[in-house]
Design a protein around this motif. Structure first.
Motif, PDB file in Angstrom:
ATOM      1  N   THR A 157     -18.668 -13.127 -36.921  1.00 56.20           N
ATOM      2  CA  THR A 157     -19.048 -13.999 -35.808  1.00 56.20           C
ATOM      3  C   THR A 157     -20.566 -14.170 -35.819  1.00 56.20           C
ATOM      4  O   THR A 157     -21.086 -15.011 -36.532  1.00 56.20           O
ATOM      5  CB  THR A 157     -18.543 -13.452 -34.473  1.00 56.20           C
ATOM      6  N   ASP A 158     -21.298 -13.346 -35.086  1.00 52.56           N
ATOM      7  CA  ASP A 158     -22.752 -13.510 -35.005  1.00 52.56           C
ATOM      8  C   ASP A 158     -23.527 -12.309 -35.519  1.00 52.56           C
ATOM      9  O   ASP A 158     -24.754 -12.322 -35.510  1.00 52.56           O
ATOM     10  CB  ASP A 158     -23.165 -13.783 -33.557  1.00 52.56           C
ATOM     11  N   VAL A 179     -10.490 -10.217 -27.474  1.00 56.32           N
ATOM     12  CA  VAL A 179     -10.343  -9.034 -28.319  1.00 56.32           C
ATOM     13  C   VAL A 179     -11.594  -8.939 -29.179  1.00 56.32           C
ATOM     14  O   VAL A 179     -11.989  -9.917 -29.837  1.00 56.32           O
ATOM     15  CB  VAL A 179      -9.095  -9.126 -29.214  1.00 56.32           C
ATOM     16  N   GLY A 180     -12.235  -7.771 -29.176  1.00 60.94           N
ATOM     17  CA  GLY A 180     -13.464  -7.619 -29.943  1.00 60.94           C
ATOM     18  C   GLY A 180     -13.686  -6.204 -30.416  1.00 60.94           C
ATOM     19  O   GLY A 180     -12.927  -5.280 -30.099  1.00 60.94           O
ATOM     20  N   ILE A 181     -14.737  -6.042 -31.211  1.00 64.71           N
ATOM     21  CA  ILE A 181     -15.177  -4.731 -31.696  1.00 64.71           C
ATOM     22  C   ILE A 181     -16.588  -4.523 -31.172  1.00 64.71           C
ATOM     23  O   ILE A 181     -17.420  -5.444 -31.215  1.00 64.71           O
ATOM     24  CB  ILE A 181     -15.164  -4.679 -33.238  1.00 64.71           C
ATOM     25  N   GLU A 232     -15.317   0.724 -31.494  1.00 65.03           N
ATOM     26  CA  GLU A 232     -14.146   0.654 -30.631  1.00 65.03           C
ATOM     27  C   GLU A 232     -13.623  -0.777 -30.625  1.00 65.03           C
ATOM     28  O   GLU A 232     -14.403  -1.731 -30.655  1.00 65.03           O
ATOM     29  CB  GLU A 232     -14.555   1.067 -29.218  1.00 65.03           C
ATOM     30  N   LEU A 233     -12.304  -0.948 -30.652  1.00 66.60           N
ATOM     31  CA  LEU A 233     -11.675  -2.262 -30.558  1.00 66.60           C
ATOM     32  C   LEU A 233     -10.782  -2.301 -29.331  1.00 66.60           C
ATOM     33  O   LEU A 233     -10.046  -1.354 -29.059  1.00 66.60           O
ATOM     34  CB  LEU A 233     -10.859  -2.567 -31.822  1.00 66.60           C
ATOM     35  N   GLY A 234     -10.837  -3.422 -28.640  1.00 65.27           N
ATOM     36  CA  GLY A 234      -9.983  -3.592 -27.476  1.00 65.27           C
ATOM     37  C   GLY A 234     -10.255  -4.925 -26.806  1.00 65.27           C
ATOM     38  O   GLY A 234     -10.916  -5.810 -27.361  1.00 65.27           O
ATOM     39  N   TRP A 277     -18.041  -8.278 -33.081  1.00 63.27           N
ATOM     40  CA  TRP A 277     -17.046  -9.195 -33.649  1.00 63.27           C
ATOM     41  C   TRP A 277     -16.060  -9.585 -32.556  1.00 63.27           C
ATOM     42  O   TRP A 277     -15.703  -8.772 -31.700  1.00 63.27           O
ATOM     43  CB  TRP A 277     -16.292  -8.533 -34.806  1.00 63.27           C
ATOM     44  N   VAL A 278     -15.653 -10.860 -32.579  1.00 63.45           N
ATOM     45  CA  VAL A 278     -14.690 -11.373 -31.594  1.00 63.45           C
ATOM     46  C   VAL A 278     -13.580 -12.088 -32.338  1.00 63.45           C
ATOM     47  O   VAL A 278     -13.845 -12.924 -33.214  1.00 63.45           O
ATOM     48  CB  VAL A 278     -15.365 -12.341 -30.600  1.00 63.45           C
TER      49      VAL A 278
END
Length: 836
Positions: free
Chosen positions: A156-157, A67-69, A53-55, A81-82
């Motif tokens: 990202t991490d 905003v991230g996944i 989900e992304l939002g 992910w950011v």
């Protein structure tokens, strides 16, 4: 208005369609965001299979919006992910849009751009869209389906199935994962993870961008030698390694039994592998490192092992003792251990053997011998090489190590054994102890008797030879076997990016006639240039291979020693950023070196030529800087020998057909012992403008002298100006101090060569200028070592120290011709060799 709508039924229908489309997007989650359709805070994109989900989200106790996944259907939010990790939105007014140029743009309620992608798209179009896949990859696509940007290339991490950890030295691509600052703040933290930039295929974790915290160990096709848990290949973990030919390697992995899993670099620097228990939505930890002191990089120092079951944890290897007894006893093990007794081969004896150290994480800085087929051959290879300190034969080949063994972890159930070379006295082989006691005196007496006999028999010839000045050329007279008895060309490379090169291959000897034919009898039309000791010609061998022929001048009084030095050194050194020696020719008074031909000649031919400077764009210049740094690191640390070049300059950096740099001209280089830090000399040789202050004034040189020369080169590459010849009339500054003054005033971009234009990475340029200034600091102890330099160049997030004022650099004389003169310093007359 109502009458107008009724009278235009087509307008009514169009408005209803637009309105219904908007309602549909708002009420039904989709995996696609169309162009110019904003995704507002509170709305979501959901992958087709419902995995991701992304939002917009708020991490932990933070008040900011990002905003991230994240994974769906988990008990706690698991962000992978950011987008705007460094620039949060302060409230819930943010929106995400795919604009007309195909970029993803995040804006706040005031319309300010908070974050955006950078794609190669330049033309406006109405067909761009954003897609969220079931792998967790966010991709921007053009109307023809081409992907122009994807989040997997900007991690990202979190390392997810389908992603790659990549190292591409040719394209300058290096995947780095960076931890969150803390659970409430996704901004970049103190830890980064990526592949070893030297190409060893190990995964490293760095703290503060340059301090090595942890390494995975070598990859054996199933897992890493330093990680004990389920074999990685059961997860579809694979290595694609083509670093030698194509210059790249990468790791990737797929899911195991359709399970959901992830690798996360935690804010505390721990890499954790977790698997989702779908029935409960909870994550279970499969593996994590480092979690104890022994897993920290080189915790016990060199030539020592660490074991969590021992007290104390650190102990010297068999045959070694603490370098500092006092520090070791106080619990400070960082100094490591040294040999109690030198190896017998260092004293020309033959009593060396091996002791087994079982179940270990194999040491760092290994040399892989790809042509060795079994353990006995691996042992013989190490035993026959005096520079080899240990070996291990595994299911993925033979590994050897040099003098210092680094980062050894004694594992409870490790599957690899290593064998450490020790002299006979340390092995308890009493049967061999008598050998040096009895044999050495006999050999000495025999040699003295033989020398006395030869002196008596050839006393007249020796007297004539001494009266004629010795004739150094006689060193190279005779047949091939005589020459090889005087110059040792053999010996494996200790470690480098070219892992399988330099392992004892013979150096071909060419006849003078064949070289004359190849160069059209040393025709002027084939002349490539000239240096301090002769001319260089282009040649063509019968098989079609192009070569560069360096013919030493017969009138050069210094050429013989430099020739011998260059043959001995380059024959032993093999690295992609060092020029390759193909062979040599020694006939009569002729002394010739044959190199690989590099069509783009030397760096100075481009860098200081106003008509060619523009062909060196910033990406190319940065690649050249990185390549020189890797080559110099190999000379200083990773080669079989420790080499100080002493004449690093733009004209000694050659460029191949792809503009990759290669360090050349080792005539002035010196070999350093493993325990040497600096050397004094009465004969100072080098080039004005590149020489460090302590070397030019006091004749003291070290690896930090090369670092100074490298710093000058970096500043020349960035500015396009030669240090030797630059003088700022208004400020009374040479190039180095001019760069430092601009740095202190915050005007460093004025230092950049105007021919580069504006298409360069500003942080990268500033980082290079700062590294250059760090390298040219006046005090050698303040300059970084080359391993730190390569880390600083490779890390985008490294926090670099502030440079102090640089050492002197003579720069007023604009002439760069070859000349030699003497002057006195500290009552010692020395000779200075200026630029070629």
């Amino acid at each position: 208005m109502a009458l107008h709508l009724i009278s235009n039924p087509s307008l009514v229908l169009s408005s209803l369609l637009i309105f219904s489309t908007s309602l549909s997007f708002l009420s039904h989650a989709s995996d696609i965001l169309p162009q110019d359709q904003p995704l507002r805070d509170g709305q979501m994109l959901v992958s087709a299979g419902g995995t991701f989900e992304l939002g917009f989200f708020r991490p932990g106790k933070s008040v900011y919006r990002y905003v991230g996944i994240w994974h769906r259907n988990t008990s706690t939010q698991s962000v992978v992910w950011v987008a705007n990790r460094e620039n949060p939105v302060v409230d819930s007014s943010g929106s995400l849009t795919v604009n007309a140029t195909g970029n993803l743009v995040l804006t706040d309620g005031k319309g300010n751009v908070v974050w955006s992608t950078v794609t190669s798209s330049t033309e406006a179009s109405s067909n761009y869209s954003m897609h969220l896949s079931d792998l967790g990859n966010l991709a921007l696509r053009a109307g023809d389906g081409t992907t122009t940007w994807e989040s997997f290339d900007h991690p990202t991490d979190t390392f997810l199935p389908g992603m790659t950890i990549r190292l591409d030295v040719k394209k300058g691509i290096r995947t780095l994962f960076t931890s969150w600052k803390n659970p409430d703040d996704p901004s970049p933290g103190n830890y980064t993870l990526g592949l070893d930039p030297l190409g060893s295929a190990q995964i490293f974790i760095w703290e503060f961008g340059s301090k090595l915290l942890w390494r995975s160990g070598q990859y054996n096709g199933q897992g890493f030698t330093g990680i004990i848990y389920r074999p990685l290949n059961s997860y579809g973990f694979k290595l694609m390694n083509d670093i030698v030919r194509q210059g790249f390697m990468y790791y990737t992995y797929s899911t195991y039994n359709n399970s959901i899993q992830k690798f996360v670099l935690e804010p505390n620097g721990v890499e954790k592998c977790s698997m989702l228990i779908e029935d409960t939505g909870e994550w279970t930890t499969v593996w994590e490192q480092p979690v104890n002191e022994c897993e920290m990089y080189n915790y016990c120092g060199i030539n020592a092992k660490c074991s969590v079951t021992d007290t104390p944890k650190c102990s010297c290897l068999k045959g070694f003792e603490p370098k500092s007894i006092g520090e070791w006893g106080a619990g400070n093990w960082s100094g490591g251990c040294v040999r109690r007794t030198p190896l017998d081969c260092q004293n020309n004896l033959s009593g060396d053997g091996f002791t087994k150290l079982g179940s270990v994480k194999l040491p760092d800085l290994s040399n892989w011998l790809s042509l060795v087929n079994d353990g006995q051959e691996c042992e013989r290879s190490c035993l026959g090489n005096c520079s080899c300190a240990a070996y291990a034969y595994t299911n993925f080949g033979c590994f050897t190590w040099g003098h210092d063994l680094m980062d050894i972890y004694q594992l409870a159930d490790g599957q690899y054994d290593m064998f450490i070379k020790l002299p006979a006295s340390e092995l308890g082989s009493k049967s061999k102890v008598w050998i040096p006691i009895v044999i050495v005196p006999i050999v000495v007496v025999f040699i003295l008797a033989t020398c006395s006999f030869l002196w008596w028999k050839y006393r007249k010839q020796i007297k004539d030879l001494l009266q004629n000045g010795g004739k150094k050329e006689s060193l190279f007279s005779g047949n091939r076997s005589q020459i090889e008895a005087k110059i040792d060309f053999s010996g494996p490379s200790q470690y480098g990016e070219e892992r399988d090169e330099g392992k004892g291959s013979e150096l071909p000897l060419f006849t003078f006639g064949s070289i004359a034919t190849a160069t059209s009898n040393f025709s002027d039309s084939n002349k490539l240039g000239h240096g301090g000791f002769g001319h260089v010609y282009k040649g063509l061998l019968p098989g079609g291979e192009e070569i560069a022929v360096k013919r030493l001048s017969r009138s050069s009084g210094q050429g013989i020693e430099e020739f011998k030095n260059e043959v001995i050194l380059i024959a032993k050194l093999q690295h992609r950023n060092l020029v390759r020696l193909i062979g040599c020719c020694i006939e009569g008074e002729e002394k010739i070196l044959i190199y690989e031909y590099l069509p783009n000649k030397s760096l100075d031919a481009f860098l200081f030529d106003p008509t060619k400077q523009a062909s060196l764009d910033w990406k190319m210049r940065f690649n050249i800087i990185e390549g020189i740094a890797r080559g110099l690191l190999y000379l200083h640390r990773d080669s079989r020998l420790r080499i100080v070049h002493r004449d690093l300059k733009a004209s000694n950096i050659l460029l191949d057909e792809e503009m990759n740099p290669k360090i050349s001209d080792f005539g002035m280089a010196r070999i350093f012992g493993r325990d040497q830090n600096q050397v004094s000399t009465n004969r100072v040789v080098g080039t004005y403008g590149y020489m460090s202050p302590e070397y030019a004034m006091d004749g003291i040189f070290s690896m930090k002298s090369d670092v100074f020369s490298f710093g000058v080169l970096v500043l020349e590459i960035v500015s396009g100006k030669r240090n030797r010849g630059f003088y700022h009339t208004d400020l009374d500054l040479n190039l180095l101090r001019y760069a430092w003054r601009l740095w202190k005033e915050g005007k460093s971009l004025e230092f950049v060569d105007v021919s580069v234009g504006s298409s360069y990475d500003i942080p990268e340029v500033l980082r290079c200028i700062q590294i250059g200034l760090l390298c040219v600091q006046e005090q050698p102890r303040q300059r970084p070592i080359m391993s730190a330099v390569t880390m600083m160049l490779a890390s985008e997030n490294a926090s670099l120290p502030e440079p102090s004022e640089p050492g002197f650099g003579t720069g007023r004389n604009t002439s760069d011709t070859e000349l030699s003169h003497s002057y006195s310093a500290n009552n010692v007359t020395v000779t200075m060799i200026e630029g070629r």
